[in-house]
Write a protein that holds these residues in place. Structure first.
Motif, PDB file in Angstrom:
ATOM      1  N   ASP A  90      -1.872 -68.934  14.656  1.00 19.43           N
ATOM      2  CA  ASP A  90      -1.810 -69.612  15.959  1.00 19.43           C
ATOM      3  C   ASP A  90      -1.017 -70.916  15.850  1.00 19.43           C
ATOM      4  N   GLU A  91      -1.335 -71.708  14.850  1.00 22.18           N
ATOM      5  CA  GLU A  91      -0.621 -72.976  14.669  1.00 22.18           C
ATOM      6  C   GLU A  91       0.859 -72.746  14.402  1.00 22.18           C
ATOM      7  N   MET A  92       1.175 -71.724  13.617  1.00 23.69           N
ATOM      8  CA  MET A  92       2.582 -71.460  13.300  1.00 23.69           C
ATOM      9  C   MET A  92       3.355 -71.069  14.558  1.00 23.69           C
ATOM     10  N   VAL A  93       2.740 -70.270  15.428  1.00 22.58           N
ATOM     11  CA  VAL A  93       3.402 -69.910  16.691  1.00 22.58           C
ATOM     12  C   VAL A  93       3.741 -71.174  17.469  1.00 22.58           C
ATOM     13  N   TRP A  94       2.784 -72.073  17.620  1.00 21.82           N
ATOM     14  CA  TRP A  94       3.007 -73.266  18.448  1.00 21.82           C
ATOM     15  C   TRP A  94       3.875 -74.284  17.736  1.00 21.82           C
ATOM     16  N   LEU A  95       3.824 -74.317  16.412  1.00 19.12           N
ATOM     17  CA  LEU A  95       4.743 -75.186  15.670  1.00 19.12           C
ATOM     18  C   LEU A  95       6.191 -74.755  15.919  1.00 19.12           C
TER      19      LEU A  95
ATOM     20  N   HIS B 132      10.777 -77.100   6.156  1.00 19.97           N
ATOM     21  CA  HIS B 132      11.036 -77.616   4.818  1.00 19.97           C
ATOM     22  C   HIS B 132       9.801 -78.110   4.086  1.00 19.97           C
ATOM     23  N   SER B 133       8.674 -78.196   4.748  1.00 21.50           N
ATOM     24  CA  SER B 133       7.444 -78.621   4.074  1.00 21.50           C
ATOM     25  C   SER B 133       6.259 -78.045   4.816  1.00 21.50           C
ATOM     26  N   ASP B 134       5.099 -78.098   4.211  1.00 23.82           N
ATOM     27  CA  ASP B 134       3.923 -77.524   4.857  1.00 23.82           C
ATOM     28  C   ASP B 134       2.714 -78.450   4.778  1.00 23.82           C
ATOM     29  N   SER B 135       2.944 -79.742   4.897  1.00 25.02           N
ATOM     30  CA  SER B 135       1.834 -80.689   4.947  1.00 25.02           C
ATOM     31  C   SER B 135       1.481 -80.947   6.402  1.00 25.02           C
ATOM     32  N   ASP B 136       0.669 -81.975   6.679  1.00 29.84           N
ATOM     33  CA  ASP B 136       0.319 -82.300   8.064  1.00 29.84           C
ATOM     34  C   ASP B 136       1.548 -82.709   8.863  1.00 29.84           C
ATOM     35  N   GLN B 137       2.500 -83.392   8.213  1.00 30.65           N
ATOM     36  CA  GLN B 137       3.763 -83.714   8.872  1.00 30.65           C
ATOM     37  C   GLN B 137       4.799 -82.753   8.320  1.00 30.65           C
ATOM     38  N   ILE B 138       5.307 -81.932   9.185  1.00 30.47           N
ATOM     39  CA  ILE B 138       6.191 -80.858   8.768  1.00 30.47           C
ATOM     40  C   ILE B 138       7.612 -81.181   9.188  1.00 30.47           C
ATOM     41  N   HIS B 139       8.507 -81.150   8.240  1.00 25.35           N
ATOM     42  CA  HIS B 139       9.923 -81.357   8.536  1.00 25.35           C
ATOM     43  C   HIS B 139      10.600 -80.003   8.647  1.00 25.35           C
ATOM     44  N   GLY B 140      11.564 -79.940   9.542  1.00 25.99           N
ATOM     45  CA  GLY B 140      12.279 -78.682   9.727  1.00 25.99           C
ATOM     46  C   GLY B 140      13.615 -78.905  10.376  1.00 25.99           C
ATOM     47  N   ALA B 141      14.255 -77.821  10.715  1.00 25.09           N
ATOM     48  CA  ALA B 141      15.547 -77.869  11.402  1.00 25.09           C
ATOM     49  C   ALA B 141      15.616 -76.689  12.360  1.00 25.09           C
ATOM     50  N   VAL B 142      16.344 -76.914  13.437  1.00 23.82           N
ATOM     51  CA  VAL B 142      16.577 -75.862  14.425  1.00 23.82           C
ATOM     52  C   VAL B 142      18.081 -75.785  14.638  1.00 23.82           C
ATOM     53  N   THR B 143      18.638 -74.605  14.503  1.00 22.79           N
ATOM     54  CA  THR B 143      20.062 -74.430  14.770  1.00 22.79           C
ATOM     55  C   THR B 143      20.234 -73.689  16.087  1.00 22.79           C
TER      56      THR B 143
ATOM     57  N   SER C  78       7.127 -82.613  12.719  1.00 20.83           N
ATOM     58  CA  SER C  78       5.973 -82.200  13.518  1.00 20.83           C
ATOM     59  C   SER C  78       4.691 -82.733  12.903  1.00 20.83           C
ATOM     60  N   ASP C  79       3.752 -83.000  13.788  1.00 19.39           N
ATOM     61  CA  ASP C  79       2.434 -83.504  13.389  1.00 19.39           C
ATOM     62  C   ASP C  79       1.387 -82.582  14.014  1.00 19.39           C
ATOM     63  N   ILE C  80       0.549 -81.998  13.180  1.00 15.45           N
ATOM     64  CA  ILE C  80      -0.481 -81.085  13.675  1.00 15.45           C
ATOM     65  C   ILE C  80      -1.829 -81.775  13.610  1.00 15.45           C
ATOM     66  N   GLN C  81      -2.461 -81.909  14.764  1.00 14.99           N
ATOM     67  CA  GLN C  81      -3.805 -82.466  14.862  1.00 14.99           C
ATOM     68  C   GLN C  81      -4.757 -81.343  15.288  1.00 14.99           C
TER      69      GLN C  81
ATOM     70  N   LEU D   1      -0.424 -80.399  18.914  1.00 11.70           N
ATOM     71  CA  LEU D   1       0.678 -80.319  17.957  1.00 11.70           C
ATOM     72  C   LEU D   1       1.868 -81.014  18.616  1.00 11.70           C
ATOM     73  N   HIS D   2       2.543 -81.901  17.889  1.00 13.78           N
ATOM     74  CA  HIS D   2       3.630 -82.676  18.462  1.00 13.78           C
ATOM     75  C   HIS D   2       4.852 -82.613  17.558  1.00 13.78           C
ATOM     76  N   THR D   3       6.026 -82.439  18.162  1.00  8.43           N
ATOM     77  CA  THR D   3       7.277 -82.395  17.410  1.00  8.43           C
ATOM     78  C   THR D   3       8.287 -83.352  18.029  1.00  8.43           C
ATOM     79  N   ILE D   4       8.990 -84.087  17.171  1.00  7.74           N
ATOM     80  CA  ILE D   4      10.135 -84.880  17.603  1.00  7.74           C
ATOM     81  C   ILE D   4      11.383 -84.256  16.986  1.00  7.74           C
ATOM     82  N   ALA D   5      12.526 -84.479  17.639  1.00  8.81           N
ATOM     83  CA  ALA D   5      13.783 -83.925  17.134  1.00  8.81           C
ATOM     84  C   ALA D   5      14.897 -84.940  17.301  1.00  8.81           C
ATOM     85  N   SER D   6      15.851 -84.859  16.369  1.00  7.08           N
ATOM     86  CA  SER D   6      17.026 -85.727  16.396  1.00  7.08           C
ATOM     87  C   SER D   6      18.207 -84.964  15.805  1.00  7.08           C
TER      88      SER D   6
END
Length: 154
Positions: free
Chosen positions: A43-48, A79-90, A100-103, A107-112
């Motif tokens: 469930d978390e992975m879907v929303w992440l 790129h990581s699987d801790s509480d703060q998850i870094h990633g990339a979207v192409t 991303s931060d999962i509480q 679940l909250h994600t910022i992008a730049s």
């Protein structure tokens, strides 16, 4: 440009049945579906992944002026699987970096478009009924609402 997406996890459980037939095929690539089916918390992975796509799309839309949210054309990598998850979207030839931060409740994600800018982004998250009614006066770089939550980034 900044992207921002928040998911109220309790509301998401009620609003969306991602386990229904063909749902994952419409939204996620084969690699993303593998991440979901092999995750400890699918469930978390879907929303992440959804939150990563939404936050990156908000930047891409402002950058290109193209309004065409086709989630499967946005490819996520994590790129990581801790509480703060870094990633990339192409998206096409563009890459947007995410954090991303999962509480428990959201679940909250910022992008730049620039990885190093992720650490400079200021985030304010409010839970209903404590949303500031005049938040637009603070001139956030991006706004996201879902369920009980309001997320502003600067």
């Amino acid at each position: 440009m900044l992207g921002n997406d928040i998911v109220d996890l309790d509301l998401a459980k009620i609003q969306s049945n991602w386990k229904r037939k063909n749902y994952l095929d419409k939204i996620f690539t084969a690699e993303e579906q593998l991440l979901i089916t092999s995750a400890k918390k699918p469930d978390e992975m879907v929303w992440l992944l959804w939150s990563m796509k939404e936050s990156a799309y908000k930047i891409h839309n402002r950058k290109t002026g193209i309004r065409n949210f086709a989630p499967k054309s946005l490819n996520c990598t994590i790129h990581s699987d801790s509480d703060q998850i870094h990633g990339a979207v192409t998206i096409d030839e563009n890459t947007y970096f995410t954090k991303s931060d999962i509480q428990v409740a959201y679940l909250h994600t910022i992008a730049s478009p620039v990885y190093s800018k992720l650490e400079e982004i200021k985030v304010a998250i409010y839970e209903s009924p404590d949303h500031p009614c005049d938040y637009k006066r603070t001139q956030p770089g991006c706004v996201s609402h879902h369920g009980r939550y309001l997320a502003l980034v600067y």
